[in-house]
Design a protein around this motif. Structure first.
Motif, PDB file in Angstrom:
ATOM      1  N   LYS A  23      77.512  88.736 -44.231  1.00  0.00           N
ATOM      2  CA  LYS A  23      76.796  87.687 -43.489  1.00  0.00           C
ATOM      3  C   LYS A  23      75.341  87.555 -43.941  1.00  0.00           C
ATOM      4  N   MET A  24      74.887  88.455 -44.808  1.00  0.00           N
ATOM      5  CA  MET A  24      73.506  88.503 -45.272  1.00  0.00           C
ATOM      6  C   MET A  24      72.539  88.507 -44.079  1.00  0.00           C
ATOM      7  N   THR A  25      72.770  89.460 -43.189  1.00  0.00           N
ATOM      8  CA  THR A  25      71.867  89.725 -42.077  1.00  0.00           C
ATOM      9  C   THR A  25      71.423  91.183 -42.175  1.00  0.00           C
ATOM     10  N   TYR A  26      70.317  91.499 -41.521  1.00  0.00           N
ATOM     11  CA  TYR A  26      69.854  92.891 -41.566  1.00  0.00           C
ATOM     12  C   TYR A  26      69.342  93.340 -40.210  1.00  0.00           C
ATOM     13  N   VAL A  27      69.314  94.662 -40.046  1.00  0.00           N
ATOM     14  CA  VAL A  27      68.744  95.296 -38.855  1.00  0.00           C
ATOM     15  C   VAL A  27      67.809  96.390 -39.333  1.00  0.00           C
ATOM     16  N   VAL A  28      66.643  96.486 -38.707  1.00  0.00           N
ATOM     17  CA  VAL A  28      65.686  97.544 -39.029  1.00  0.00           C
ATOM     18  C   VAL A  28      65.806  98.637 -37.972  1.00  0.00           C
ATOM     19  N   PHE A  29      65.961  99.875 -38.422  1.00  0.00           N
ATOM     20  CA  PHE A  29      66.057 101.013 -37.514  1.00  0.00           C
ATOM     21  C   PHE A  29      64.769 101.838 -37.591  1.00  0.00           C
ATOM     22  N   THR A  30      64.206 102.100 -36.421  1.00  0.00           N
ATOM     23  CA  THR A  30      63.012 102.938 -36.315  1.00  0.00           C
ATOM     24  C   THR A  30      63.434 104.300 -35.769  1.00  0.00           C
ATOM     25  N   ASP A  31      62.449 105.162 -35.523  1.00  0.00           N
ATOM     26  CA  ASP A  31      62.751 106.490 -34.976  1.00  0.00           C
ATOM     27  C   ASP A  31      63.379 106.417 -33.592  1.00  0.00           C
ATOM     28  N   ILE A  32      63.136 105.316 -32.882  1.00  0.00           N
ATOM     29  CA  ILE A  32      63.651 105.216 -31.510  1.00  0.00           C
ATOM     30  C   ILE A  32      64.820 104.248 -31.393  1.00  0.00           C
ATOM     31  N   GLY A  33      65.322 103.775 -32.540  1.00  0.00           N
ATOM     32  CA  GLY A  33      66.481 102.895 -32.505  1.00  0.00           C
ATOM     33  C   GLY A  33      66.247 101.574 -33.197  1.00  0.00           C
ATOM     34  N   PRO A  34      67.170 100.616 -33.039  1.00  0.00           N
ATOM     35  CA  PRO A  34      67.036  99.313 -33.699  1.00  0.00           C
ATOM     36  C   PRO A  34      65.795  98.559 -33.227  1.00  0.00           C
ATOM     37  N   GLU A  35      65.156  97.869 -34.169  1.00  0.00           N
ATOM     38  CA  GLU A  35      63.942  97.102 -33.866  1.00  0.00           C
ATOM     39  C   GLU A  35      64.294  95.692 -33.396  1.00  0.00           C
ATOM     40  N   VAL A  36      63.592  95.227 -32.373  1.00  0.00           N
ATOM     41  CA  VAL A  36      63.656  93.817 -31.975  1.00  0.00           C
ATOM     42  C   VAL A  36      62.414  93.152 -32.562  1.00  0.00           C
ATOM     43  N   PRO A  37      62.553  92.359 -33.627  1.00  0.00           N
ATOM     44  CA  PRO A  37      61.369  91.747 -34.258  1.00  0.00           C
ATOM     45  C   PRO A  37      60.604  90.861 -33.277  1.00  0.00           C
ATOM     46  N   LYS A  38      59.314  90.855 -33.436  1.00  0.00           N
ATOM     47  CA  LYS A  38      58.453  90.013 -32.591  1.00  0.00           C
ATOM     48  C   LYS A  38      58.842  88.539 -32.775  1.00  0.00           C
ATOM     49  N   GLY A  39      59.069  87.843 -31.670  1.00  0.00           N
ATOM     50  CA  GLY A  39      59.443  86.440 -31.737  1.00  0.00           C
ATOM     51  C   GLY A  39      60.932  86.215 -31.884  1.00  0.00           C
ATOM     52  N   SER A  40      61.725  87.285 -31.826  1.00  0.00           N
ATOM     53  CA  SER A  40      63.172  87.164 -31.997  1.00  0.00           C
ATOM     54  C   SER A  40      63.804  86.380 -30.851  1.00  0.00           C
ATOM     55  N   LYS A  41      64.742  85.464 -31.186  1.00  0.00           N
ATOM     56  CA  LYS A  41      65.446  84.700 -30.165  1.00  0.00           C
ATOM     57  C   LYS A  41      66.416  85.599 -29.421  1.00  0.00           C
ATOM     58  N   ASN A  42      66.388  85.513 -28.093  1.00  0.00           N
ATOM     59  CA  ASN A  42      67.288  86.299 -27.240  1.00  0.00           C
ATOM     60  C   ASN A  42      67.169  87.803 -27.484  1.00  0.00           C
ATOM     61  N   ASN A  43      65.988  88.217 -27.973  1.00  0.00           N
ATOM     62  CA  ASN A  43      65.736  89.641 -28.247  1.00  0.00           C
ATOM     63  C   ASN A  43      66.798  90.252 -29.170  1.00  0.00           C
TER      64      ASN A  43
END
Length: 333
Positions: A23-43
């Protein structure tokens, strides 16, 4: 493509970026779990990998594999996309907002040399979100693109910044002009020139091209040690070396450096065997006598690979290769 196929990249800053290739999508994982990017729709934690097209003959994007997934640096939440334009060695960049804290993110770059290439690609499903165009492209073409592809964001690269003209245009712009963004005028801080090369440290292939153009061969050698190059990266750098060695335009500086370029090309060929851990093939190569320059480069790479080896069997083999290459350094010096 299998829906379960992912590509993962650990960034220098410690983030894990996981790309779902189907699907050519990505998720960023931080030390505390998946990141919700700033401005993301529906978090949402899932982000579409941006596709950026460059339109025009004068753009040089040979440091990217066109249409393939690449990773670039992120500075202050903005993706750094380097390019060259015209016949200048000047490095320019475009910054795209991400809303992410990660220091590296994926992008797909395309290069369309003419209108036919762009329209053919779009009709076959290769649809970019951003199109970077030269200021010499007729405005009628840009308006045509925008009408035909309403979701397209057009970024116009200008040679000069003229904020006053932009403000006037914004107040009187026609309906057809909406969505066509004069990028250097509107966001001059986001398009920079003569940046420090450290900004491109996530793209050693791009660095290699710049160093080779400047005939800074020692810096090209150092890339083997400063970066975790893939065999594909090394092979791509070799394409630059091949062109310089052929020297089709008989440039004096290339003729003078031909033997050094050949030695570097040979060292990079051997580096591919090491990085791909082609045991039988590399051991056959070790039976030959290399020049001192090639042997030194290979020894340094083997020492680096041995230090980062996670399997004891591989570490032992690399240690043995390192000793044999050190002996070749002594023999050939």
């Amino acid at each position: 493509m299998d829906d379960s196929v992912y590509e993962e990249r650990k960034t220098p800053g410690g983030y894990l970026v996981k790309v779902r290739l189907s699907k050519m999508t990505y998720v960023v994982f931080t030390d505390i779990g998946p990141e919700v990017p700033k401005g993301s729709k529906n978090n949402s934690i899932v982000v579409l990998v941006p596709k950026v097209g460059f339109f025009g003959e004068d753009f040089d994007l040979s440091h990217f594999h066109s249409g393939e997934l690449s990773f670039v640096n992120v500075k202050a939440g903005k993706m750094v996309i380097p390019y060259q334009h015209g016949f200048s060695n000047e490095i320019k960049t475009i910054f795209l907002g991400t809303g992410s804290q990660s220091d590296a993110l994926p992008v797909i770059i395309y290069h369309y040399r003419n209108k036919e290439e762009l329209m053919r690609a779009w009709e076959t499903g290769e649809q970019v979100q951003y199109l970077v165009v030269d200021e010499e492209i007729p405005r009628s073409d840009m308006v045509t693109f925008k009408i035909r592809y309403p979701s397209l964001n057009i970024l116009v690269i200008k040679k000069k910044i003229n904020t006053a003209a932009t403000e006037s245009q914004a107040s009187t712009g026609s309906k057809e002009d909406k969505g066509i963004v004069d990028y250097e005028k509107v966001r001059a801080t986001d398009v920079t020139k003569n940046q420090n090369l450290n900004m491109f440290s996530e793209n050693p292939v791009f660095l290699a091209r710049i160093h080779l153009r400047n005939m800074e061969l020692d810096k090209v050698k150092q890339l083997l040690l400063d970066f975790h190059l893939s065999s594909q990266d090394v092979s791509f750098i070799r394409t630059f070396l091949d062109v310089m060695i052929r020297n089709e335009y008989d440039k004096e500086e290339l003729e003078a450096a031909k033997e050094k370029l050949k030695a570097m090309n040979e060292a990079f060929r051997l580096a591919v065997l090491i990085l791909e851990f082609k045991v039988e093939e590399f051991e056959r190569e070790l039976d030959r006598i290399f020049s001192a320059d090639i042997s030194s480069m290979i020894y340094a790479l083997l020492a680096k690979e041995q230090e980062s080896a996670t399997e004891i069997e591989k570490e032992i083999v690399l240690w043995e290769w390192k000793l044999r290459s050190k002996a070749l350094v002594l023999i050939s010096s």
